[in-house]
Scaffold this motif. Structure first.
Motif, PDB file in Angstrom:
ATOM      1  N   TYR A 214      38.451  30.988 -14.092  1.00 25.82           N
ATOM      2  CA  TYR A 214      38.442  30.944 -12.531  1.00 25.82           C
ATOM      3  C   TYR A 214      39.661  30.428 -11.971  1.00 25.82           C
ATOM      4  O   TYR A 214      40.410  29.473 -12.333  1.00 25.82           O
ATOM      5  CB  TYR A 214      37.228  29.824 -12.463  1.00 25.82           C
ATOM      6  N   HIS A 215      39.820  31.028 -10.732  1.00 24.15           N
ATOM      7  CA  HIS A 215      41.113  30.323 -10.189  1.00 24.15           C
ATOM      8  C   HIS A 215      40.876  29.705  -8.778  1.00 24.15           C
ATOM      9  O   HIS A 215      40.008  30.150  -8.077  1.00 24.15           O
ATOM     10  CB  HIS A 215      42.009  31.882  -9.772  1.00 24.15           C
ATOM     11  N   PHE A 216      41.728  28.632  -8.953  1.00 22.68           N
ATOM     12  CA  PHE A 216      41.530  27.800  -7.289  1.00 22.68           C
ATOM     13  C   PHE A 216      42.685  28.393  -6.535  1.00 22.68           C
ATOM     14  O   PHE A 216      42.828  28.148  -5.197  1.00 22.68           O
ATOM     15  CB  PHE A 216      41.317  26.451  -7.691  1.00 22.68           C
ATOM     16  N   CYS A 217      43.798  28.894  -7.267  1.00 21.26           N
ATOM     17  CA  CYS A 217      45.053  29.040  -6.705  1.00 21.26           C
ATOM     18  C   CYS A 217      45.253  30.096  -6.008  1.00 21.26           C
ATOM     19  O   CYS A 217      46.008  30.565  -5.067  1.00 21.26           O
ATOM     20  CB  CYS A 217      46.053  28.901  -7.701  1.00 21.26           C
ATOM     21  N   GLY A 218      44.327  31.217  -6.226  1.00 21.78           N
ATOM     22  CA  GLY A 218      44.033  32.235  -5.461  1.00 21.78           C
ATOM     23  C   GLY A 218      45.191  33.492  -6.176  1.00 21.78           C
ATOM     24  O   GLY A 218      45.443  34.743  -5.445  1.00 21.78           O
TER      25      GLY A 218
ATOM     26  N   PHE B  81      47.535  26.926 -18.322  1.00 21.37           N
ATOM     27  CA  PHE B  81      46.841  27.786 -17.618  1.00 21.37           C
ATOM     28  C   PHE B  81      46.849  27.191 -16.249  1.00 21.37           C
ATOM     29  O   PHE B  81      46.562  25.914 -15.900  1.00 21.37           O
ATOM     30  CB  PHE B  81      45.567  28.441 -17.912  1.00 21.37           C
ATOM     31  N   CYS B  82      46.752  27.919 -14.985  1.00 24.10           N
ATOM     32  CA  CYS B  82      47.169  27.353 -13.614  1.00 24.10           C
ATOM     33  C   CYS B  82      45.743  26.655 -13.314  1.00 24.10           C
ATOM     34  O   CYS B  82      45.647  25.555 -12.798  1.00 24.10           O
ATOM     35  CB  CYS B  82      47.554  28.382 -12.528  1.00 24.10           C
ATOM     36  N   CYS B  83      44.686  27.398 -13.661  1.00 20.95           N
ATOM     37  CA  CYS B  83      43.329  27.062 -13.234  1.00 20.95           C
ATOM     38  C   CYS B  83      42.227  26.663 -14.374  1.00 20.95           C
ATOM     39  O   CYS B  83      42.624  25.779 -15.366  1.00 20.95           O
ATOM     40  CB  CYS B  83      42.782  27.683 -12.491  1.00 20.95           C
ATOM     41  N   ALA B  84      41.158  27.348 -14.516  1.00 22.02           N
ATOM     42  CA  ALA B  84      40.244  26.964 -15.736  1.00 22.02           C
ATOM     43  C   ALA B  84      39.906  28.198 -16.449  1.00 22.02           C
ATOM     44  O   ALA B  84      39.481  29.214 -16.191  1.00 22.02           O
ATOM     45  CB  ALA B  84      38.807  26.463 -15.178  1.00 22.02           C
TER      46      ALA B  84
END
Ligand SMILES: [Zn+2]
Length: 470
Positions: free
Chosen positions: A244-248, A280-283
């Protein structure tokens, strides 16, 4: 063994149903009892269920009631009330892992919430950390980054010696495994999701498979012709992990892996499977989160997007919006009428916090024509817009074995009770006097409105087909 598996299967099924009802405004679970000699009075609910419910809820008795009715076991489930700050839903397992010194641990719902909030806030600035040796060994000083640097050197080697001992140990960034079974690749596929999730969600790291507990290189018995096939399977397995990305930016999990040849006196005798995973940038999830809700009368697992929306975003679940009173009547109605919970959710769906009061007699009290298909009236008082009162007439299929009608509450008493139970009354006890006066006024206003209700009533007749689509 079979019994144990069956018990686990049934236990999982009931836990999911309880989780779904908690997340969907409460309800009743009706389970058929196979064991003829079972008696709730003498046998209770059993340790398996007790443990499962205990893991799911901070206080089981507050949310669940049990009852045996002939050969059915009934579990009355109340709506989850978010008593742990910020936790809007209940979750059996987040399936989000993190590194905890030398192990990969699944985050409990509170830790998962903290992690997700942190990633949401930092998502746009948290870039994947490249796993390169950050520090070389300095004389007299040893820290975790030294272990990471030594692991990086090991990863970059091309040949290993059988039974050579590694010069570093396990840490936040390093995990070692050895599988002596013939089916070692099956075991790798089983453990891979949780280790990739843990390293990616923490700080990145290395997984070496083929190194025993004494840090000795043993290797996995394998044919060199099979290596490409296994590489492909590892890649597929990592690509399948839910993220899952919050960063887009929708980056993929960054990793590299290789099989390092192990040599015994110059002869190739096996391989170490080495995997390097970047932060990883998000989850990254090991699999979809184990959290459930009721949709179209069915217990359904939430998707990653749904789960994260309920966990992190501000929009509360329908169950959190309203309280249902009298609770006993609501529970009995749920038991008697299939699909009532869904009808109620639809009826109150767009309303923010409020109280939904059930009765079997109001429509008659208000002079409306008797309709034998109407099994209850529900009065919704919304706290956001107090003057707006609406009545829903629920037209629902009765369950085959309907129970006796329960005692009716008068409209006046129920309104009084709901006002006393409302959050507005509880919130500021220090302002008792002011509140009391204001409540008196509100009560008078409500009474007046109830006396002259007709212009403000909107009647929604919910037809049977609308709840029988599945
Ligand atoms: Zn991201």
């Amino acid at each position: 063994m079979k019994d144990r598996q069956l018990r686990k299967k049934q236990n999982d099924k009931i836990s999911r149903a309880v989780c779904a009802e908690l997340n969907s405004g409460g309800g009743v679970i009706k389970a058929e009892i196979e064991n003829e000699n079972y008696s709730f009075k003498t046998d209770g609910i059993g340790l398996d269920l007790e443990n499962s419910f205990g893991n799911l809820l901070p206080c089981v008795r507050k949310y669940l009631d049990f009852m045996q009715q002939d050969n059915y076991f009934l579990i009355f489930v109340k709506s989850w009330s978010s008593e742990i700050p910020g936790l809007k839903i209940v979750t059996l397992s987040s399936n989000l892992y993190k590194r905890d010194i030398t192990s990969a641990k699944v985050m409990d719902p509170i830790a998962a919430l903290e992690f997700l909030k942190d990633r949401k806030e930092r998502g746009e600035v948290l870039s994947p950390k490249p796993l390169s040796p950050p520090k070389r060994l300095c004389f007299g000083v040893q820290e975790e980054s030294n272990i990471e640097a030594a692991a990086a050197d090991f990863f970059n080697r091309t040949k290993l010696k059988y039974k050579e001992k590694l010069t570093f140990t396990e840490s936040t960034h390093v995990e070692m495994k050895q599988f002596s079974t013939e089916k070692w690749f099956q075991r790798i596929k089983e453990i891979l999701p949780q280790y990739v999730s843990a390293f990616a969600n923490t700080d990145g790291g290395y997984l070496f498979i083929g190194v025993n507990e004494d840090k000795q290189v043993i290797g996995l018995r394998a044919e060199s012709s099979d290596l490409d096939k296994w590489k492909g399977e590892i890649e597929t397995s990592i690509r399948k992990l839910p993220v899952y990305h919050f960063c887009g930016r929708n980056r993929e999990i960054k990793y590299s892996h290789k099989f390092l040849g192990v040599y015994d006196e110059g002869h190739l005798c096996g391989y170490v499977c080495a995997l390097k995973i970047q932060r990883f940038c998000c989850a990254v999830f090991a699999k979809e989160p184990d959290s459930w809700h009721v949709e179209d009368n069915r217990v359904r697992q939430m998707t990653v997007n749904e789960w994260i929306r309920f966990m992190v975003d501000a929009e509360p679940m329908p169950s959190e919006k309203t309280t249902y009173v009298p609770e006993a009547l609501y529970m009995k109605l749920l038991l008697q009428h299939e699909g009532l919970a869904q009808v109620v959710h639809k009826a109150v769906g767009s309303v923010h916090q409020g109280t939904l009061i059930f009765s079997r007699s109001w429509s008659l009290d208000l002079g409306l024509q008797e309709n034998e298909n109407v099994i209850c009236d529900a009065l919704l008082i919304s706290k956001d817009c107090p003057p707006t009162v609406k009545i829903c007439l629920c037209n629902i299929i009765p369950r085959p074995n309907t129970m006796k009608a329960v005692q009716r509450d008068t409209l006046k008493n129920t309104i009084e009770k709901s006002k006393c139970n409302s959050k507005q009354c509880k919130r500021n006890p220090q302002e008792d006097r002011k509140k009391l006066k204001r409540n008196e006024q509100q009560r008078e206003q409500t009474k007046q409105k109830m006396g002259d209700l007709s212009p403000n009533i909107s009647i929604i007749t919910l037809c049977t087909w609308s709840i029988c689509t599945s």
